[in-house]
Design a protein around this motif. Structure first.
Motif, PDB file in Angstrom:
ATOM      1  N   GLY A 233       0.812  -1.216   0.000  1.00 27.95           N
ATOM      2  CA  GLY A 233       0.000   0.000   0.000  1.00 27.95           C
ATOM      3  C   GLY A 233       0.841   1.259   0.000  1.00 27.95           C
ATOM      4  N   GLN A 234       1.907   1.267   0.795  1.00 29.28           N
ATOM      5  CA  GLN A 234       2.769   2.445   0.857  1.00 29.28           C
ATOM      6  C   GLN A 234       3.501   2.673  -0.470  1.00 29.28           C
ATOM      7  N   PHE A 235       3.954   1.603  -1.090  1.00 25.90           N
ATOM      8  CA  PHE A 235       4.617   1.750  -2.389  1.00 25.90           C
ATOM      9  C   PHE A 235       3.628   2.225  -3.453  1.00 25.90           C
ATOM     10  N   ALA A 236       2.383   1.739  -3.361  1.00 23.91           N
ATOM     11  CA  ALA A 236       1.363   2.190  -4.310  1.00 23.91           C
ATOM     12  C   ALA A 236       1.123   3.688  -4.177  1.00 23.91           C
ATOM     13  N   LEU A 237       1.086   4.173  -2.926  1.00 27.15           N
ATOM     14  CA  LEU A 237       0.935   5.613  -2.695  1.00 27.15           C
ATOM     15  C   LEU A 237       2.129   6.377  -3.257  1.00 27.15           C
ATOM     16  N   ALA A 238       3.336   5.838  -3.031  1.00 31.20           N
ATOM     17  CA  ALA A 238       4.544   6.509  -3.503  1.00 31.20           C
ATOM     18  C   ALA A 238       4.614   6.546  -5.025  1.00 31.20           C
ATOM     19  N   GLU A 239       4.089   5.487  -5.665  1.00 28.93           N
ATOM     20  CA  GLU A 239       4.132   5.419  -7.127  1.00 28.93           C
ATOM     21  C   GLU A 239       2.974   6.156  -7.783  1.00 28.93           C
ATOM     22  N   GLY A 240       1.927   6.431  -7.014  1.00 27.48           N
ATOM     23  CA  GLY A 240       0.783   7.142  -7.577  1.00 27.48           C
ATOM     24  C   GLY A 240       0.071   6.323  -8.627  1.00 27.48           C
ATOM     25  N   LYS A 241      -0.025   6.859  -9.819  1.00 26.89           N
ATOM     26  CA  LYS A 241      -0.798   6.210 -10.884  1.00 26.89           C
ATOM     27  C   LYS A 241      -0.320   4.803 -11.178  1.00 26.89           C
ATOM     28  N   GLN A 242       1.001   4.609 -11.233  1.00 27.35           N
ATOM     29  CA  GLN A 242       1.536   3.287 -11.540  1.00 27.35           C
ATOM     30  C   GLN A 242       1.216   2.291 -10.427  1.00 27.35           C
ATOM     31  N   GLY A 243       1.183   2.776  -9.197  1.00 20.15           N
ATOM     32  CA  GLY A 243       0.908   1.885  -8.079  1.00 20.15           C
ATOM     33  C   GLY A 243      -0.481   1.290  -8.129  1.00 20.15           C
ATOM     34  N   GLY A 244      -1.423   2.005  -8.721  1.00 16.97           N
ATOM     35  CA  GLY A 244      -2.786   1.506  -8.830  1.00 16.97           C
ATOM     36  C   GLY A 244      -2.917   0.287  -9.711  1.00 16.97           C
ATOM     37  N   GLN A 245      -1.877  -0.023 -10.493  1.00 12.83           N
ATOM     38  CA  GLN A 245      -1.930  -1.190 -11.364  1.00 12.83           C
ATOM     39  C   GLN A 245      -1.850  -2.491 -10.565  1.00 12.83           C
ATOM     40  N   TYR A 246      -1.288  -2.439  -9.369  1.00 13.84           N
ATOM     41  CA  TYR A 246      -1.167  -3.681  -8.617  1.00 13.84           C
ATOM     42  C   TYR A 246      -1.840  -3.626  -7.247  1.00 13.84           C
ATOM     43  N   TYR A 247      -2.422  -2.473  -6.893  1.00  6.63           N
ATOM     44  CA  TYR A 247      -2.956  -2.340  -5.539  1.00  6.63           C
ATOM     45  C   TYR A 247      -4.336  -1.702  -5.555  1.00  6.63           C
ATOM     46  N   THR A 248      -5.321  -2.414  -5.017  1.00 11.66           N
ATOM     47  CA  THR A 248      -6.660  -1.871  -4.810  1.00 11.66           C
ATOM     48  C   THR A 248      -6.774  -1.466  -3.349  1.00 11.66           C
ATOM     49  N   PRO A 249      -7.267  -0.252  -3.057  1.00 12.77           N
ATOM     50  CA  PRO A 249      -7.369   0.185  -1.655  1.00 12.77           C
ATOM     51  C   PRO A 249      -8.007  -0.876  -0.764  1.00 12.77           C
ATOM     52  N   LYS A 250      -7.406  -1.052   0.387  1.00  9.18           N
ATOM     53  CA  LYS A 250      -7.797  -2.127   1.302  1.00  9.18           C
ATOM     54  C   LYS A 250      -9.283  -2.063   1.677  1.00  9.18           C
ATOM     55  N   SER A 251      -9.804  -0.860   1.901  1.00 11.63           N
ATOM     56  CA  SER A 251     -11.197  -0.753   2.352  1.00 11.63           C
ATOM     57  C   SER A 251     -12.176  -1.205   1.274  1.00 11.63           C
ATOM     58  N   ILE A 252     -11.847  -0.969  -0.002  1.00  8.80           N
ATOM     59  CA  ILE A 252     -12.726  -1.398  -1.092  1.00  8.80           C
ATOM     60  C   ILE A 252     -12.689  -2.916  -1.223  1.00  8.80           C
ATOM     61  N   VAL A 253     -11.501  -3.480  -1.121  1.00  7.81           N
ATOM     62  CA  VAL A 253     -11.358  -4.940  -1.169  1.00  7.81           C
ATOM     63  C   VAL A 253     -12.150  -5.569  -0.026  1.00  7.81           C
ATOM     64  N   THR A 254     -12.007  -5.005   1.173  1.00  9.70           N
ATOM     65  CA  THR A 254     -12.720  -5.534   2.339  1.00  9.70           C
ATOM     66  C   THR A 254     -14.224  -5.439   2.139  1.00  9.70           C
ATOM     67  N   LEU A 255     -14.697  -4.312   1.604  1.00 12.67           N
ATOM     68  CA  LEU A 255     -16.124  -4.134   1.358  1.00 12.67           C
ATOM     69  C   LEU A 255     -16.659  -5.224   0.427  1.00 12.67           C
ATOM     70  N   ILE A 256     -15.969  -5.460  -0.680  1.00 13.53           N
ATOM     71  CA  ILE A 256     -16.429  -6.457  -1.646  1.00 13.53           C
ATOM     72  C   ILE A 256     -16.448  -7.856  -1.028  1.00 13.53           C
ATOM     73  N   VAL A 257     -15.397  -8.198  -0.292  1.00 11.79           N
ATOM     74  CA  VAL A 257     -15.334  -9.518   0.332  1.00 11.79           C
ATOM     75  C   VAL A 257     -16.428  -9.669   1.389  1.00 11.79           C
ATOM     76  N   GLU A 258     -16.664  -8.622   2.172  1.00  9.91           N
ATOM     77  CA  GLU A 258     -17.719  -8.682   3.189  1.00  9.91           C
ATOM     78  C   GLU A 258     -19.096  -8.847   2.549  1.00  9.91           C
ATOM     79  N   MET A 259     -19.292  -8.281   1.369  1.00 14.08           N
ATOM     80  CA  MET A 259     -20.589  -8.388   0.712  1.00 14.08           C
ATOM     81  C   MET A 259     -20.773  -9.748   0.035  1.00 14.08           C
ATOM     82  N   LEU A 260     -19.717 -10.276  -0.574  1.00 13.30           N
ATOM     83  CA  LEU A 260     -19.831 -11.564  -1.260  1.00 13.30           C
ATOM     84  C   LEU A 260     -19.764 -12.751  -0.300  1.00 13.30           C
ATOM     85  N   GLU A 261     -19.080 -12.599   0.811  1.00 15.85           N
ATOM     86  CA  GLU A 261     -18.942 -13.659   1.814  1.00 15.85           C
ATOM     87  C   GLU A 261     -18.437 -14.984   1.228  1.00 15.85           C
ATOM     88  N   PRO A 262     -17.197 -15.030   0.773  1.00 12.30           N
ATOM     89  CA  PRO A 262     -16.671 -16.267   0.181  1.00 12.30           C
ATOM     90  C   PRO A 262     -16.211 -17.258   1.252  1.00 12.30           C
TER      91      PRO A 262
END
Length: 581
Positions: free
Chosen positions: A213-242
């Protein structure tokens, strides 16, 4: 985790990041992350190996009836012979593989790195298998050699560990990093004098995720290619309940959805008093990623977490070289690049995945959508992050594809997200939730009802808080509110174990609305939640409308007058400086 454990991890995050970032010098984050994450990985596999060694040593010396590992002292002529036998036994590879622990050869063990890194260049380190002297060339070479040894000894890791010599960090900086990680106890952590119930795997997995996450912030646009914000990932997983089944991400980045799913299973097991390790056996992880370095980051992320995975034979384009053509997953989650333009190939013209219409050649949004639907099992559910335009665009067949998805009852819920959630884009985003079994008929789920012909809209644009000047984030309460609304609607009522009461779904103006197909048809199949949920109800402050209007009009008149006075003052001052207005 309890509060003390959370405080420990936060303090550890801050300490390690500050130390690592201070050593970064002029190497940009895109390259430096491979150095730091590679060392975290080496520390993890070495700690896990040592932990297994300690457990084995205790078993070798434990004289109990059911202990098949016991080595009797009486079988040896001397203490020296016995101690040597114990050491020889500790070097048997099968003991580690049976416990799903990576084998770490001596040259790759952390203590070896720490001890040999400070030696002068040219020092003889050991002899190779042919009896030749192996000399220290540089610290980066020492680290790369360790990575090669681990890959050679563990087929699962073959080709996924990124070498660091290419980044040309000097010896002192690398020794500093090794010392930073050496000075931290990952195996027996203590915080404020209190021993913590955290294992090395848990801590290093957390550190790895934090650094991503910290490297994604440091890289800005490029960092978004490999990192989805943790809260969004958590939201999706909590809703799908795998809870169990096959989980698939066709644009996996560094594997955040899989890590969050793993945490979700652990939490669910704890709440239900299940064995988490046993529960995880019911989950299979499948992913694909086109970027070779990101593909490696994801594999390392899974290895650190102890998650078994299938990421295909290699990194590859999801559309042109599907690594899992026969997969039918129970849960599909993805955050692909928004509005991707350069994706089309004529070989895709009559692809079987375009069941609901051929996607536009200049925008891959509905290509990702249909690829994911194609890989859904008959009872599968999916979540897809897309740009807001996907909810309303009618250009180049997108409106027609959306209409068919709605009419064939695949769409279950639409969530509009607030802006500024992503490090790499300011494009407003939404989450599509789709399922192939709204009838709840193929596999009965007591937590869900027959939802055919019904749709839920959630407008979460007003939720969240500003983490800093540019990034917004969700709180745990925000995530719980959205997920609970979705689950309650799916069941129409849902029992809360915490309160002991049952919650019943109800529309909330400005936040959520349950609608039927006819209402969506009236809006020409536009799926923007704001069209359905309406405006939030305003609290009545008790002031009569006529009085409020007169008061606000008077305030506006005063503000106009003040504005006019200030404008005249500015003009006068500029005139005094010789400027004309």
């Amino acid at each position: 985790m309890n509060n003390t454990e959370q405080q420990f991890l936060k303090a550890l995050d801050d300490k390690l990041w500050k130390a690592a970032d201070k050593l970064r010098s002029n190497l940009d984050a895109a390259n430096y992350k491979h150095v730091v994450l590679g060392l975290i990985f080496l520390k993890y596999v070495s700690d896990a190996f040592e932990e297994r060694q300690e457990a084995l040593l205790a078993m070798f010396q434990s004289d109990s009836d059911d202990n098949i590992y016991y080595l009797p002292r009486d079988d040896y002529d001397s203490d020296e012979a016995y101690q040597q036998a114990l050491q020889d036994e500790l070097e048997i590879l099968d003991y580690y593989r049976e416990a799903n622990v990576f084998w770490v050869p001596r040259p790759a063990r952390w203590n070896t790195l720490k001890e040999k890194a400070v030696l002068p260049t040219g020092t003889v380190l050991w002899q190779d298998g042919a009896g030749n002297e192996v000399k220290l060339r540089s610290v980066s070479w020492l680290i790369d050699n360790a990575l090669e040894e681990i890959e050679r000894s563990n087929a699962k890791l073959k080709g996924i560990l990124n070498r660091i010599s290419q980044y040309q960090l000097d010896n002192d900086k690398l020794i500093g990093l090794i010392n930073t990680f050496s000075d931290t106890s990952f195996t027996r952590p203590v915080f404020d004098g209190e021993p913590l119930n955290l294992h090395s795997k848990d801590i290093l997995g957390h550190v790895y995720e934090y650094f991503l996450g910290q490297f994604a912030l440091a890289e800005g646009k490029q960092g978004g290619q490999y990192y989805t914000p943790k809260s969004i990932v958590t939201l999706i997983v909590e809703m799908l309940e795998p809870y169990s089944g096959r989980v698939y991400d066709p644009a996996m980045g560094s594997g955040g959805f899989f890590v969050s799913s793993d945490k979700f299973i652990e939490e669910h097991a704890r709440e239900q008093h299940y064995d988490a390790a046993e529960q995880k056996k019911h989950i299979s992880v499948y992913g694909q990623e086109s970027n070779p370095t990101t593909w490696k980051l994801a594999a390392m992320n899974m290895a650190i977490r102890g998650i078994d995975f299938n990421f295909g034979k290699k990194n590859a384009d999801t559309f042109l070289n599907d690594q899992h053509p026969d997969l039918r997953a129970d849960f599909v989650m993805a955050n692909p690049p928004f509005n991707m333009k350069d994706w089309w190939s004529e070989s895709l013209a009559d692809d079987a995945r375009w069941r609901y219409g051929t996607p536009p050649k200049g925008n891959a949004n509905f290509a990702w959508m249909q690829h994911m639907i194609h890989h859904l099992a008959p009872t599968g559910s999916m979540a897809l992050l897309l740009a807001n335009g996907s909810m309303s665009s009618n250009t180049n067949n997108e409106g027609e594809i959306r209409r068919r998805l709605v009419e064939e009852d695949l769409v279950e819920c639409m969530v509009a997200l607030p802006g500024q959630l992503f490090t790499n884009t300011q494009i407003p985003a939404c989450i599509w939730f789709l399922t192939k079994d709204k009838a709840n008929g193929v596999v009965r789920d007591a937590r869900k009802r027959d939802r055919r012909g019904e749709f839920l809209f959630i407008d979460a644009r007003s939720l969240g808080y500003m983490r800093d000047r540019v990034l917004r984030d969700f709180t745990d309460e925000d995530i719980a509110r959205i997920a609970d609304t979705f689950h309650t609607w799916q069941a129409l009522s849902r029992h809360s174990h915490e309160s002991g009461k049952s919650a019943f779904y109800e529309d909330i103006s400005g936040f959520c609305k349950a609608v039927h197909l006819d209402e969506i048809k009236k809006h020409d199949f536009v799926l923007t939640p704001g069209r359905y949920v309406g405006a939030a109800e305003q609290e009545d402050d008790g002031e009569p409308f006529a009085e409020k209007m007169a008061r606000l009009t008077g305030q506006l008149r005063e503000q106009f007058a003040e504005s006019k006075r200030l404008e005249a003052e500015i003009k006068r001052n500029l005139g005094g400086l010789g400027y004309e207005c």
